[in-house]
Design a protein around this motif. Structure first.
Motif, PDB file in Angstrom:
ATOM      1  N   GLY A   1      67.573  81.402  44.293  1.00 48.22           N
ATOM      2  CA  GLY A   1      68.108  80.546  43.246  1.00 48.22           C
ATOM      3  C   GLY A   1      69.589  80.855  43.080  1.00 48.22           C
ATOM      4  O   GLY A   1      70.255  81.341  43.990  1.00 48.22           O
ATOM      5  N   THR A   2      70.120  80.574  41.899  1.00 44.45           N
ATOM      6  CA  THR A   2      71.486  81.004  41.596  1.00 44.45           C
ATOM      7  C   THR A   2      71.510  82.526  41.499  1.00 44.45           C
ATOM      8  O   THR A   2      70.597  83.137  40.942  1.00 44.45           O
ATOM      9  CB  THR A   2      71.968  80.385  40.278  1.00 44.45           C
ATOM     10  OG1 THR A   2      71.991  78.967  40.414  1.00 44.45           O
ATOM     11  CG2 THR A   2      73.371  80.877  39.909  1.00 44.45           C
ATOM     12  N   VAL A   3      72.565  83.137  42.044  1.00 42.30           N
ATOM     13  CA  VAL A   3      72.650  84.606  42.083  1.00 42.30           C
ATOM     14  C   VAL A   3      73.784  85.085  41.189  1.00 42.30           C
ATOM     15  O   VAL A   3      74.883  84.526  41.213  1.00 42.30           O
ATOM     16  CB  VAL A   3      72.889  85.106  43.518  1.00 42.30           C
ATOM     17  CG1 VAL A   3      73.030  86.630  43.537  1.00 42.30           C
ATOM     18  CG2 VAL A   3      71.763  84.659  44.442  1.00 42.30           C
TER      19      VAL A   3
ATOM     20  N   VAL B   1      76.628  81.416  43.875  1.00 44.89           N
ATOM     21  CA  VAL B   1      76.693  82.839  43.553  1.00 44.89           C
ATOM     22  C   VAL B   1      77.801  83.058  42.536  1.00 44.89           C
ATOM     23  O   VAL B   1      78.950  82.667  42.774  1.00 44.89           O
ATOM     24  CB  VAL B   1      76.966  83.692  44.811  1.00 44.89           C
ATOM     25  CG1 VAL B   1      77.186  85.157  44.425  1.00 44.89           C
ATOM     26  CG2 VAL B   1      75.823  83.566  45.802  1.00 44.89           C
ATOM     27  N   LYS B   2      77.445  83.635  41.413  1.00 44.91           N
ATOM     28  CA  LYS B   2      78.435  83.993  40.399  1.00 44.91           C
ATOM     29  C   LYS B   2      78.842  85.444  40.612  1.00 44.91           C
ATOM     30  O   LYS B   2      78.049  86.356  40.364  1.00 44.91           O
ATOM     31  CB  LYS B   2      77.877  83.767  39.004  1.00 44.91           C
ATOM     32  CG  LYS B   2      77.584  82.288  38.712  1.00 44.91           C
ATOM     33  CD  LYS B   2      77.187  82.057  37.277  1.00 44.91           C
ATOM     34  CE  LYS B   2      76.900  80.579  37.021  1.00 44.91           C
ATOM     35  NZ  LYS B   2      78.084  79.728  37.238  1.00 44.91           N
TER      36      LYS B   2
ATOM     37  N   ALA C   1      72.678  91.020  32.756  1.00 39.46           N
ATOM     38  CA  ALA C   1      71.372  90.441  32.438  1.00 39.46           C
ATOM     39  C   ALA C   1      71.520  89.192  31.581  1.00 39.46           C
ATOM     40  O   ALA C   1      70.817  88.195  31.787  1.00 39.46           O
ATOM     41  CB  ALA C   1      70.500  91.483  31.728  1.00 39.46           C
ATOM     42  N   ALA C   2      72.447  89.230  30.622  1.00 42.14           N
ATOM     43  CA  ALA C   2      72.670  88.060  29.764  1.00 42.14           C
ATOM     44  C   ALA C   2      73.220  86.891  30.565  1.00 42.14           C
ATOM     45  O   ALA C   2      72.818  85.732  30.370  1.00 42.14           O
ATOM     46  CB  ALA C   2      73.635  88.430  28.632  1.00 42.14           C
ATOM     47  N   LEU C   3      74.149  87.164  31.479  1.00 39.63           N
ATOM     48  CA  LEU C   3      74.699  86.105  32.318  1.00 39.63           C
ATOM     49  C   LEU C   3      73.606  85.483  33.179  1.00 39.63           C
ATOM     50  O   LEU C   3      73.548  84.252  33.338  1.00 39.63           O
ATOM     51  CB  LEU C   3      75.816  86.667  33.197  1.00 39.63           C
ATOM     52  CG  LEU C   3      76.472  85.692  34.187  1.00 39.63           C
ATOM     53  CD1 LEU C   3      77.095  84.506  33.455  1.00 39.63           C
ATOM     54  CD2 LEU C   3      77.522  86.418  35.028  1.00 39.63           C
ATOM     55  N   ALA C   4      72.730  86.301  33.728  1.00 41.99           N
ATOM     56  CA  ALA C   4      71.627  85.789  34.539  1.00 41.99           C
ATOM     57  C   ALA C   4      70.717  84.880  33.729  1.00 41.99           C
ATOM     58  O   ALA C   4      70.282  83.823  34.201  1.00 41.99           O
ATOM     59  CB  ALA C   4      70.833  86.953  35.125  1.00 41.99           C
TER      60      ALA C   4
ATOM     61  N   ALA D   1      69.672  82.160  36.495  1.00 41.79           N
ATOM     62  CA  ALA D   1      69.716  82.780  37.816  1.00 41.79           C
ATOM     63  C   ALA D   1      68.319  83.161  38.294  1.00 41.79           C
ATOM     64  O   ALA D   1      67.401  83.396  37.501  1.00 41.79           O
ATOM     65  CB  ALA D   1      70.614  84.021  37.790  1.00 41.79           C
ATOM     66  N   GLY D   2      68.173  83.228  39.620  1.00 46.70           N
ATOM     67  CA  GLY D   2      66.920  83.668  40.209  1.00 46.70           C
ATOM     68  C   GLY D   2      67.000  85.056  40.783  1.00 46.70           C
ATOM     69  O   GLY D   2      65.988  85.606  41.228  1.00 46.70           O
ATOM     70  N   LEU D   3      68.220  85.660  40.775  1.00 42.22           N
ATOM     71  CA  LEU D   3      68.400  86.977  41.374  1.00 42.22           C
ATOM     72  C   LEU D   3      69.665  87.624  40.838  1.00 42.22           C
ATOM     73  O   LEU D   3      70.671  86.943  40.618  1.00 42.22           O
ATOM     74  CB  LEU D   3      68.516  86.843  42.903  1.00 42.22           C
ATOM     75  CG  LEU D   3      68.770  88.125  43.713  1.00 42.22           C
ATOM     76  CD1 LEU D   3      67.521  89.013  43.702  1.00 42.22           C
ATOM     77  CD2 LEU D   3      69.168  87.783  45.144  1.00 42.22           C
TER      78      LEU D   3
END
Length: 281
Positions: A158-160, A187-188, A236-239, A244-246
């Motif tokens: 997913g989005t990383v 990817v962020k 963790a908050a950004l995810a 995000a998936g990872l």
């Protein structure tokens, strides 16, 4: 691409989620999946315990431990087929789980474990399985993918969210995660308070690493956060915020003593990650 994936088989309640995650990756990467189970006692320990009145595991129980592990491996093999894994095998190791997984990880691209439970143990699981993700990341040669209890089968990657602090540990984690980063829709590249680490980032924090990843075909966006929160909490908050998936992060970039005693990014992410977490040291 990942071509050999090692999965911890212990029969615990967390096994199903990490099994499904490992099977998903094995299908997508055409990987060979190795289910590894340990008896929980080595021949050396057994020999030492044979003459000890304080033996925690009676010698006569070794066959029972082996048989139980073999049953779990048979169940793994059947589930691998049901989940569409084209290539798999089982490995029974006459030793503790930490040693067994360290040994098997030498010949794999990725090790899949579950999030460690800080409070209590499941009945029947030996004490040495505690902090298994940390132990494998610190002492093993391969990256560790940690599947949290809350994972419900969402796509990996997913989005990383990739935590970048300029450290060697982060570089190793990014290199290990490249097969996933290249498949991610985005990817962020997350830098948390980079002003405190100017010596590791250069004039424009994140720019050089973003260019490096882009040259590998990664769709990358630099995200700089200046916050009073800890780096683990911020990642963790950004995810969570971006769905995000990872999360990808280096493991123990600071002093191991400092992180072990006072806590740190690695331990915080392992405790609170809302999505699968790939770590490498």
């Amino acid at each position: 691409m990942y071509k050999t994936i090692v999965l911890h088989i212990d029969g615990g309640s967390q096994q199903d989620s990490r099994m499904r995650a490992a099977a998903m990756l094995a299908r997508e990467h055409g990987a060979h999946l190795v289910g590894t189970a340990a008896t929980g006692i080595s021949y050396t320990d057994l020999a030492l315990l044979a003459g000890s009145m304080a033996a925690p595991v009676p010698v006569t129980d070794l066959d029972g431990l082996r048989d139980a592990a073999l049953v779990r491996l048979q169940e793994f093999a059947a589930q691998a087929v049901r989940l569409g894994v084209a290539s798999s095998e089982v490995r029974l190791i006459e030793d503790h789980a930490d040693y067994a997984l360290l040994m098997q990880s030498r010949y794999a691209d990725l090790v899949v474990l579950s999030q460690d439970r800080e409070h209590g143990h499941e009945l029947g699981l030996p004490a040495r399985v505690r902090r298994l993700p940390e132990h494998l990341a610190l002492h093993g040669a391969r990256p560790v993918l940690v599947i949290p209890d809350s994972w419900q089968g969402e796509p990996i990657p997913g989005t990383v969210v990739a935590g970048w602090d300029g450290s060697m540990q982060a570089i190793r984690a990014f290199e290990a995660a490249l097969p996933l980063l290249q498949r991610a829709p985005g990817v962020k590249l997350a830098l948390i308070n980079p002003d405190t680490l100017t010596g590791l980032h250069g004039e424009e924090p994140g720019a050089d690493m973003a260019l490096f990843l882009a040259r590998h075909g990664v769709e990358v966006e630099v995200v700089v956060e200046r916050t009073g929160a800890t780096a683990g909490h911020a990642l963790a908050a950004l995810a969570s915020d971006c769905g995000a998936g990872l999360i990808v992060s280096g493991a123990y970039g600071h002093s191991r003593y400092r992180e072990w005693v006072l806590g740190g990014v690695t331990r915080e992410l392992l405790a609170r990650t809302p999505v699968p977490l790939l770590i490498a040291h």
